[in-house]
Design an enzyme around this catalytic site. Structure first.
Site, PDB file in Angstrom:
ATOM      1  N   HIS A  63     -10.295  -5.696  -3.191  1.00 43.07           N
ATOM      2  CA  HIS A  63      -8.978  -5.975  -2.622  1.00 43.07           C
ATOM      3  C   HIS A  63      -9.092  -6.244  -1.140  1.00 43.07           C
ATOM      4  CE1 HIS A  63      -9.622  -1.598  -2.364  1.00 43.07           C
ATOM      5  NE2 HIS A  63      -8.916  -1.636  -1.235  1.00 43.07           N
ATOM      6  N   ASP A  86       0.858  -1.189   0.000  1.00 42.75           N
ATOM      7  CA  ASP A  86       0.000   0.000   0.000  1.00 42.75           C
ATOM      8  C   ASP A  86       0.898   1.245   0.000  1.00 42.75           C
ATOM      9  OD1 ASP A  86      -3.197   0.572   1.141  1.00 42.75           O
ATOM     10  OD2 ASP A  86      -1.754   2.221   1.095  1.00 42.75           O
ATOM     11  N   ILE A  87       0.555   2.200  -0.834  1.00 45.87           N
ATOM     12  CA  ILE A  87       1.380   3.406  -0.985  1.00 45.87           C
ATOM     13  C   ILE A  87       1.386   4.262   0.292  1.00 45.87           C
ATOM     14  CG2 ILE A  87      -0.397   4.958  -1.954  1.00 45.87           C
ATOM     15  CD1 ILE A  87       2.619   4.759  -3.912  1.00 45.87           C
TER      16      ILE A  87
HETATM   17  P1  5GP Z   1      -9.794   1.287   0.212  1.00 48.75           P
HETATM   18  O1  5GP Z   1     -10.324   1.302  -1.216  1.00 48.75           O
HETATM   19  O2  5GP Z   1      -9.710  -0.110   0.773  1.00 48.75           O
HETATM   20  O3  5GP Z   1     -10.578   2.224   1.107  1.00 48.75           O
HETATM   21  O4  5GP Z   1      -8.327   1.878   0.190  1.00 48.75           O
HETATM   22  C1  5GP Z   1      -7.484   1.721  -0.935  1.00 48.75           C
HETATM   23  C2  5GP Z   1      -6.045   1.624  -0.498  1.00 48.75           C
HETATM   24  O5  5GP Z   1      -5.255   1.684  -1.655  1.00 48.75           O
HETATM   25  C3  5GP Z   1      -5.595   2.752   0.438  1.00 48.75           C
HETATM   26  O6  5GP Z   1      -5.041   2.184   1.625  1.00 48.75           O
HETATM   27  C4  5GP Z   1      -4.549   3.502  -0.388  1.00 48.75           C
HETATM   28  O7  5GP Z   1      -3.453   3.974   0.372  1.00 48.75           O
HETATM   29  C5  5GP Z   1      -4.124   2.488  -1.431  1.00 48.75           C
HETATM   30  N1  5GP Z   1      -3.781   3.087  -2.712  1.00 48.75           N
HETATM   31  C6  5GP Z   1      -4.492   4.044  -3.388  1.00 48.75           C
HETATM   32  N2  5GP Z   1      -3.889   4.337  -4.550  1.00 48.75           N
HETATM   33  C7  5GP Z   1      -2.768   3.560  -4.615  1.00 48.75           C
HETATM   34  C8  5GP Z   1      -1.736   3.429  -5.586  1.00 48.75           C
HETATM   35  O8  5GP Z   1      -1.706   4.072  -6.632  1.00 48.75           O
HETATM   36  N3  5GP Z   1      -0.755   2.526  -5.304  1.00 48.75           N
HETATM   37  C9  5GP Z   1      -0.745   1.780  -4.154  1.00 48.75           C
HETATM   38  N4  5GP Z   1       0.272   0.915  -3.978  1.00 48.75           N
HETATM   39  N5  5GP Z   1      -1.703   1.886  -3.219  1.00 48.75           N
HETATM   40  C10 5GP Z   1      -2.708   2.765  -3.441  1.00 48.75           C
END
Ligand code: 5GP
Length: 132
Positions: free
Chosen positions: A93, A29-30
């Site tokens: 995810h 996660d970034i």
């Molecule tokens: P959720 O959709 O589960 O609420 O969160 C999405 C997750 O993806 C977040 O923790 C965010 O930091 C991560 N994320 C968002 N964009 C990117 C990206 O471009 N690259 C990576 N590696 N992680 C990402």
């Protein structure tokens, strides 16, 4: 429009990849809530995790299990926590997070680690998963 995760899967956007098979990918996660915070993603773009069909869902969890085992060996932690949020990226995810206390799962504590540290964590986790 393709999700950001599909762009990562297709190599259009870089990531710190720790594991991949034909149908899944796992990358850091970034903005990790704890070092080693990993996202496990099906390559098939479905918005909501619980809309995956049963077979896809089970296959994703089995892939996540393998990733979690390597992650636990590679990172200092008691266990690997698993959570589902999905509010930010509309591509199913699972979050896997190395934890020692409940607070390590707190999504208010997102951080940014230097690229060098992310690369070194990624290499450690990748090696541990490959040894599984
Ligand atoms: P959720 O959709 O589960 O609420 O969160 C999405 C997750 O993806 C977040 O923790 C965010 O930091 C991560 N994320 C968002 N964009 C990117 C990206 O471009 N690259 C990576 N590696 N992680 C990402």
């Amino acid at each position: 429009m393709a999700t950001i995760f599909t762009k990562i899967i297709e190599g259009e956007i870089p990531c710190y990849k720790v594991a991949e098979d034909e149908r899944h990918i796992a990358f850091l996660d970034i903005n990790p809530v704890a070092p080693g915070h990993t996202l496990v993603v099906p390559k098939h773009e479905v918005s909501y995790l619980f809309d995956l069909d049963d077979e896809e869902y089970v296959a994703l969890e089995l892939f996540a299990k393998k990733v979690a085992k390597g992650l636990r060996k590679a990172m200092p932690c008691k266990r690997i926590g698993e959570t589902v949020i999905g509010l930010e990226v509309p591509h199913a995810h699972i979050h896997l997070i190395p934890i020692t206390t409940e607070a390590d799962m707190d999504f208010r504590h997102k951080q940014q680690l230097p690229g060098e540290e992310m690369a070194s964590i990624c290499a450690r986790i990748k090696e541990a998963i490959e040894a599984e």
